[in-house]
Enzyme design. Sequence first.
Site, PDB file in Angstrom:
ATOM      1  N   GLY A 253      14.754 -12.413 -36.293  1.00 10.49           N
ATOM      2  CA  GLY A 253      14.969 -11.833 -34.961  1.00 10.49           C
ATOM      3  C   GLY A 253      13.931 -10.748 -34.748  1.00 10.49           C
TER       4      GLY A 253
ATOM      5  CB  ILE B 152      14.532  -6.003 -37.641  1.00 16.04           C
ATOM      6  CG1 ILE B 152      15.054  -4.980 -36.618  1.00 16.04           C
ATOM      7  CG2 ILE B 152      14.103  -5.303 -38.923  1.00 16.04           C
ATOM      8  CD1 ILE B 152      16.361  -4.319 -37.000  1.00 16.04           C
TER       9      ILE B 152
ATOM     10  NE  ARG C 172      25.525  -2.792 -39.427  1.00 15.37           N
ATOM     11  CZ  ARG C 172      24.457  -2.199 -38.890  1.00 15.37           C
ATOM     12  NH1 ARG C 172      23.373  -2.004 -39.619  1.00 15.37           N
ATOM     13  NH2 ARG C 172      24.480  -1.780 -37.634  1.00 15.37           N
TER      14      ARG C 172
ATOM     15  CD  GLU D 190      26.107   1.485 -45.175  1.00 14.31           C
ATOM     16  OE1 GLU D 190      26.176   2.212 -44.165  1.00 14.31           O
ATOM     17  OE2 GLU D 190      25.374   0.493 -45.250  1.00 14.31           O
TER      18      GLU D 190
ATOM     19  CG  HIS E 239      22.768   2.591 -42.694  1.00 13.78           C
ATOM     20  ND1 HIS E 239      23.901   1.839 -42.552  1.00 13.78           N
ATOM     21  CD2 HIS E 239      21.905   2.121 -41.756  1.00 13.78           C
ATOM     22  CE1 HIS E 239      23.737   0.955 -41.579  1.00 13.78           C
ATOM     23  NE2 HIS E 239      22.519   1.106 -41.078  1.00 13.78           N
TER      24      HIS E 239
HETATM   25  P1  NAP Z   1      18.320  -9.898 -33.858  1.00 18.17           P
HETATM   26  O1  NAP Z   1      17.059  -9.782 -33.067  1.00 18.17           O
HETATM   27  O2  NAP Z   1      19.545 -10.421 -33.207  1.00 18.17           O
HETATM   28  O3  NAP Z   1      17.976 -10.749 -35.174  1.00 18.17           O
HETATM   29  C1  NAP Z   1      18.923 -11.329 -36.024  1.00 18.17           C
HETATM   30  C2  NAP Z   1      18.420 -12.717 -36.367  1.00 18.17           C
HETATM   31  O4  NAP Z   1      19.241 -13.261 -37.407  1.00 18.17           O
HETATM   32  C3  NAP Z   1      18.484 -13.677 -35.173  1.00 18.17           C
HETATM   33  O5  NAP Z   1      17.297 -14.415 -35.082  1.00 18.17           O
HETATM   34  C4  NAP Z   1      19.682 -14.555 -35.538  1.00 18.17           C
HETATM   35  O6  NAP Z   1      19.616 -15.840 -34.981  1.00 18.17           O
HETATM   36  C5  NAP Z   1      19.536 -14.616 -37.032  1.00 18.17           C
HETATM   37  N1  NAP Z   1      20.742 -15.090 -37.702  1.00 18.17           N
HETATM   38  C6  NAP Z   1      22.043 -14.924 -37.343  1.00 18.17           C
HETATM   39  N2  NAP Z   1      22.844 -15.531 -38.240  1.00 18.17           N
HETATM   40  C7  NAP Z   1      22.032 -16.114 -39.158  1.00 18.17           C
HETATM   41  C8  NAP Z   1      22.262 -16.873 -40.317  1.00 18.17           C
HETATM   42  N3  NAP Z   1      23.511 -17.178 -40.713  1.00 18.17           N
HETATM   43  N4  NAP Z   1      21.204 -17.305 -41.035  1.00 18.17           N
HETATM   44  C9  NAP Z   1      19.947 -17.019 -40.631  1.00 18.17           C
HETATM   45  N5  NAP Z   1      19.667 -16.283 -39.540  1.00 18.17           N
HETATM   46  C10 NAP Z   1      20.693 -15.828 -38.810  1.00 18.17           C
HETATM   47  O7  NAP Z   1      18.711  -8.466 -34.430  1.00 18.17           O
HETATM   48  P2  NAP Z   1      17.730  -7.294 -34.940  1.00 18.17           P
HETATM   49  O8  NAP Z   1      17.521  -6.314 -33.862  1.00 18.17           O
HETATM   50  O9  NAP Z   1      16.571  -7.905 -35.629  1.00 18.17           O
HETATM   51  O10 NAP Z   1      18.719  -6.615 -36.006  1.00 18.17           O
HETATM   52  C11 NAP Z   1      19.202  -7.368 -37.101  1.00 18.17           C
HETATM   53  C12 NAP Z   1      20.280  -6.610 -37.826  1.00 18.17           C
HETATM   54  O11 NAP Z   1      19.676  -5.544 -38.546  1.00 18.17           O
HETATM   55  C13 NAP Z   1      21.315  -5.926 -36.945  1.00 18.17           C
HETATM   56  O12 NAP Z   1      22.360  -6.822 -36.580  1.00 18.17           O
HETATM   57  C14 NAP Z   1      21.799  -4.789 -37.797  1.00 18.17           C
HETATM   58  O13 NAP Z   1      22.961  -5.161 -38.490  1.00 18.17           O
HETATM   59  C15 NAP Z   1      20.650  -4.532 -38.754  1.00 18.17           C
HETATM   60  N6  NAP Z   1      19.999  -3.238 -38.523  1.00 18.17           N
HETATM   61  C16 NAP Z   1      19.984  -2.323 -39.515  1.00 18.17           C
HETATM   62  C17 NAP Z   1      19.350  -1.118 -39.320  1.00 18.17           C
HETATM   63  C18 NAP Z   1      19.312  -0.079 -40.403  1.00 18.17           C
HETATM   64  O14 NAP Z   1      19.333   1.101 -40.097  1.00 18.17           O
HETATM   65  N7  NAP Z   1      19.264  -0.472 -41.651  1.00 18.17           N
HETATM   66  C19 NAP Z   1      18.709  -0.829 -38.104  1.00 18.17           C
HETATM   67  C20 NAP Z   1      18.736  -1.794 -37.118  1.00 18.17           C
HETATM   68  C21 NAP Z   1      19.392  -3.001 -37.325  1.00 18.17           C
HETATM   69  P3  NAP Z   1      20.462 -16.140 -33.632  1.00 18.17           P
HETATM   70  O15 NAP Z   1      19.924 -15.217 -32.606  1.00 18.17           O
HETATM   71  O16 NAP Z   1      20.168 -17.584 -33.371  1.00 18.17           O
HETATM   72  O17 NAP Z   1      21.900 -15.866 -33.972  1.00 18.17           O
END
Ligand code: NAP
Length: 343
Positions: free
Chosen positions: A157, A159, A239, A268, A287
């Site tokens: 996605g 990130i 997560r 956490e 985090h």
């Molecule tokens: P995003 O753009 O929605 O990217 C998530 C990607 O994962 C999407 O392409 C999604 O596909 C894919 N996905 C979902 N289920 C899957 C599976 N079972 N197997 C393989 N791929 C799968 O979100 P983002 O903005 O990149 O953020 C991703 C996550 O990072 C967030 O949900 C959050 O939990 C985490 N995060 C952590 C921090 C931190 O501080 N550490 C900061 C920001 C975010 P689909 O769209 O087709 O479902």
Amino acid sequence: MKEKPIVYVTRRIPEAGLRMVREVCDVRLWEGELPPPKEVILREVADCEGLLCLLSDPIDAEVIGAAPRLRVISQYAVGVDNIDLGAATARGIPVGHTPGVLTDATADLTFALLLAAARRISEGIEKVKAGRWRTWEPLGLLGADVWGATLGVVGLGRIGAAVARRGRGFQMHVLYHDSIRKPDLEAELGLEYAELDDLLAQADFVSLHTPLTPETHHLIGEEALRRMKPTAILVNTARGPVVDIEALVQALREGWIAAAALDVTDPEPLPPDHPLLELPNCVVVPHIGSATVTARERMAVMAAENLLAGCGGNGCRTASTRKSTIRNTQHGTRETEVQEPLQ
Ligand code: NAP
């Protein structure tokens, strides 16, 4: 004069966002350093029209049920796994989040962790601080090459793609796995799609970027860890519960994989006596993926915009005029706009 809508803000966020909310809402702010206890949230939401919350606040069906006037939930984060989206949807309450503005900050932190684990940075720091740096060692603290290695991105996605870009900058071969193939990104960045099992078997670095959903809970458990190379390094900035932490402890102790670097854990925070923290081949930070001044300010502004758009009326900008600012996550975690003005 109409009364301002009451909103509950569960932690002090950057002033840029708070100021926007204060201008048009009656803000109740939890000033504590730690999250408000559940009973406080339940009490505070009882007459609120808006809730601005953090990933550490469990906004479950009980909380939503205790808030009969609630018109919007605005999460100060992109992940919304702490919120019962089904319960919010059943009440027609939009759930906002803050995608995009923290993408590069989180990708930078991911690469910092990847490099730290590969080059054993925290072991080196500890050695210097403990006075154990006695000479230039031909065989001391040897790590893994990052350049030229294979990076496996799970969840391409926002990130994940930003991490893949960084990997390409480091001359890495980048595999990815996602729920769907992304031919445009494959072509643009020179990425290769792989089934998860193949990615795990081939990658020198596995970096996790899926949301936490029932499907991704413990996606990386014993079976996945045993599939990885004994020289591989696991990086998790998604997560905590995407990884089965007990299986990870065993994998790191018994050498199924070489090392791990985690921004997120389960639970956490990790208790200070957690076995993971005793392992030299595990880097853990608290985090801090989005923790840059700019990212947090932009998150605050976006969370404020979402809150105000959802509150509507009484001086707040309505969802109909600000609908594009609501990143509605009612339908899974996809970004969809609210199509109807909120009543
Ligand atoms: P995003 O753009 O929605 O990217 C998530 C990607 O994962 C999407 O392409 C999604 O596909 C894919 N996905 C979902 N289920 C899957 C599976 N079972 N197997 C393989 N791929 C799968 O979100 P983002 O903005 O990149 O953020 C991703 C996550 O990072 C967030 O949900 C959050 O939990 C985490 N995060 C952590 C921090 C931190 O501080 N550490 C900061 C920001 C975010 P689909 O769209 O087709 O479902």
